[in-house]
Motif scaffolding. Structure first.
Motif, short mmCIF file in Angstrom:
data_model
loop_
_atom_site.label_atom_id
_atom_site.label_comp_id
_atom_site.label_asym_id
_atom_site.label_seq_id
_atom_site.Cartn_x
_atom_site.Cartn_y
_atom_site.Cartn_z
N LEU A 62 47.21 28.84 49.97
CA LEU A 62 46.80 30.15 49.09
C LEU A 62 47.70 31.60 49.32
N TYR A 205 46.57 29.88 42.39
CA TYR A 205 45.92 30.98 43.05
C TYR A 205 46.39 32.04 43.38
N LYS A 209 45.74 35.43 41.33
CA LYS A 209 44.79 36.04 42.15
C LYS A 209 44.32 37.40 41.58
N ASP A 210 45.02 38.15 40.77
CA ASP A 210 44.75 39.52 40.48
C ASP A 210 44.46 39.67 39.13
N LYS A 212 42.05 39.19 36.17
CA LYS A 212 40.68 38.89 35.85
C LYS A 212 40.11 38.89 34.55
N ILE A 218 41.09 34.29 37.27
CA ILE A 218 41.01 33.95 38.73
C ILE A 218 39.62 33.19 38.76
N ASP A 222 38.66 30.09 41.05
CA ASP A 222 37.75 30.31 42.28
C ASP A 222 36.76 28.98 42.12
N PHE A 240 39.83 33.60 51.59
CA PHE A 240 39.24 33.08 50.19
C PHE A 240 37.71 33.61 49.94
N GLN A 243 37.94 37.36 49.27
CA GLN A 243 38.04 37.65 48.03
C GLN A 243 37.04 37.29 47.11
N TYR A 244 36.32 35.97 47.20
CA TYR A 244 35.35 35.41 46.36
C TYR A 244 34.07 36.36 46.49
#
Length: 426
Positions: A62, A205, A209-210, A212, A218, A222, A240, A243-244
Motif C-alpha cells: 500500500l 491504492y 488514495k486521495d 474521492k 478510492i 477500498d 488501511f 484510512q478506511y
C-alpha cells in the motif's frame, strides 16, 4: 583464438573463444542432476512445482513498494502430498540444489522446477544462489532475476529488463523508474478493479488514495482491498483500517475489523467505538461525580468530562453555551486534540459540526452532518441545520425543517418565534 586455414584458393577462417568447448559442455546438466530432476517430475508432475512462475511471486504494497509473496503458502497440503512424500521431496530438492552450486546450466525446465520449490518455501537467499547457477542468456532464469530486482534484492540490469516483460512487470518497472502518468494510472486502476492484475491493488491504492471523486475513486479500491485484507501485512492492514475508518460507516468498519483482527481486539474495538459514540455507560465514579455537581451545572460537568477526555460528548446546545463563555479558548484547544484522537467518532464529528456552525461556516457544517450518523436527526442538529439554511439558503428548506420542529414541539414558543421571524424576512 584459433585460426584454421584450408588448402583451397580462398582460405577458410574460423574464430573460436579459447574456452568454447568448456562452455559448450556446461550447457547440459550432469547425469546426477538429470536423475534427480526426472525423479521429481515422475512423482510430482502436475503440482505447483511445474507451473509456478517468478512473476506471480511479487505484489505491490500500500506504500508503493514491491514485496515478495508466495501465492501458495501451504502448497504441500494443498497439492495432497503426504508426509512421507514431503520428506522424500525435500531430500530430492536438497540434493539437486547442492549439485547445482558452483555450476552453470541451461535447462529451462530444471530452472522452473527449482524456482517454484524455493519460492513456495520463501527461501529468497537460496533463490539468489539458484539464479546465478543458470546462464544470463537463459530467458527463463531472467524471469527470476526480474523478481529479485522488483523486490529490491538485486540492482537493475538491461540484460534481464530490456525484453520479455509481462504486463504486470512493465507497469512495475515504469513505476520504479519514473512513476506512472495519469493515463497509466487509469489503466492500472481498471486492470485492478477488473481482477486482471490483482497483485497491483496496492499500487493502485498508492496512486488513488486521495481521489474521492470521479469514476475512479478510492472507495472502489477500498472494497477490493477489504475483500483481500488477509493478503497484506499487519502494518499495511493497520494503515488501511485507519484510512478506511475515515471514509466508511461503522458497520462496514466492524466487518473489516472482524476480518483482520483477533477476537479479543474486536471486542476492545467495539467497546471503544461505543465510548466514542456515546453508547457506553459512564463509569460509576464519573456518573456519580456528574450527578453530584451543583445543580447539574454545565460548567461543572464540562470540567469532569474534560478530565476524562470526553467533553465532545456534550450536547450541541451545551457546546454552544460553552463557546459563548470564558471557556471558549479552552474548548477550542481541546477540540484540536479530539480531532486527532477520535476522527471516526460520530460524536466527534457532531462536535466539529457545532464548532463550524458557531464559526458561521454553514456549508461546511451541512457537509459534515452526514459524518455524524444518527445524531444528524436529533432535534438540536435539525434546528442548527434549519438555521444554517435560513441564513444561506435555500430558505424554503429551512422553513420546512423549522415547521417540522414546531409541529413536534408545539409547546415551544421560542421555535414559533424563530419561524415567524424568518418567514417575515423571506
Amino acid at each position: 583464438m584459433h585460426i584454421s586455414v584450408s588448402n583451397t584458393e580462398w582460405p577458410e577462417i574460423t574464430l573460436r573463444h579459447p574456452d568454447f568447448e568448456a562452455k559448450k559442455q556446461d550447457r547440459k546438466p550432469d547425469t546426477e542432476v538429470l536423475r534427480l530432476k526426472t525423479k521429481i517430475l515422475d512423482h510430482y508432475s502436475g503440482s505447483i512445482l511445474t507451473h509456478l512462475r517468478p512473476s506471480q511471486c511479487f505484489r505491490a504494497d500500500l506504500f508503493g513498494r514491491f514485496v515478495f509473496h508466495s501465492p501458495r503458502l501451504d502448497w504441500i497440503r494443498e497439492d495432497g502430498i503426504t508426509e512421507r512424500e514431503e520428506k522424500l521431496l525435500r531430500l530430492f530438492f536438497q540434493e539437486l540444489l547442492d549439485e547445482l552450486k558452483g555450476n552453470q546450466v541451461w535447462d529451462p525446465e530444471l530452472f522452473f522446477l527449482c524456482s517454484a520449490f524455493l519460492l513456495c518455501e520463501d527461501r529468497i537467499r537460496d533463490y539468489q544462489e539458484l539464479v546465478y547457477s543458470f546462464g544470463e542468456d537463459l530467458k527463463e532464469a531472467n524471469e527470476g532475476r526480474r523478481l529479485l530486482y522488483f523486490i529490491g534484492a538485486i540492482s537493475e540490469s538491461e540484460s534481464f529488463l530490456k525484453e520479455g516483460l509481462e504486463r504486470k512487470e512493465k507497469i512495475a518497472y515504469r513505476h520504479k523508474q519514473q512513476g506512472l502518468n495519469q493515463e497509466e494510472q487509469n489503466e492500472l486502476f481498471d486492470l485492478v478493479i477488473s481482477s486482471q492484475e490483482p497483485d497491483l491493488a496496492g499500487l493502485a491504492y498508492f496512486y488513488f488514495k486521495d481521489k474521492k471523486e470521479g469514476i475512479r475513486n478510492i472507495k472502489v479500491l477500498d472494497a477490493s482491498i477489504a475483500r483481500r485484507i488477509e493478503e497484506f501485512s499487519r502494518t499495511e492492514a493497520d494503515f488501511f483500517l485507519d484510512q478506511y475508518s475515515l471514509r466508511h460507516p461503522i458497520l462496514d468498519r466492524f466487518f473489516l475489523v472482524k476480518k483482520c483482527k483477533p477476537r479479543d481486539i474486536v471486542f476492545e474495538w467495539i467497546s471503544e467505538e461505543k465510548k466514542k459514540n456515546g453508547r457506553e455507560e459512564l463509569k460509576e465514579t464519573l456518573r456519580d461525580s456528574i450527578q453530584e455537581g451543583s445543580d447539574d451545572s454545565l460548567f461543572e460537568r464540562y470540567k469532569i468530562l474534560k478530565e476524562q477526555g470526553m467533553s465532545y460528548t456534550l450536547r450541541p446546545f451545551e457546546l454552544l453555551v460553552l463557546w459563548n463563555s470564558t471557556l471558549a479558548g479552552e474548548l477550542d484547544s481541546e477540540m484540536i486534540s479530539v480531532r486527532a484522537q477520535t476522527p471516526g467518532s460520530y460524536l466527534t464529528q457532531r462536535a466539529i459540526a457545532v464548532q463550524e456552525f458557531k464559526d458561521k461556516k454553514f456549508e461546511a457544517f451541512r457537509e459534515r452532518l452526514v459524518l455524524t450518523g444518527r445524531f444528524q436527526y436529533s432535534p438540536e442538529m435539525v434546528y442548527l441545520k434549519a438555521i444554517s439554511l435560513l441564513e444561506t439558503g435555500p430558505v424554503e428548506e429551512g422553513v420546512q425543517l423549522m415547521e417540522s420542529l414546531v409541529h413536534k414541539f408545539p409547546q415551544s414558543d421560542f421555535l414559533r418565534l424563530v419561524l415567524d421571524r424568518y418567514k417575515r424576512k423571506s
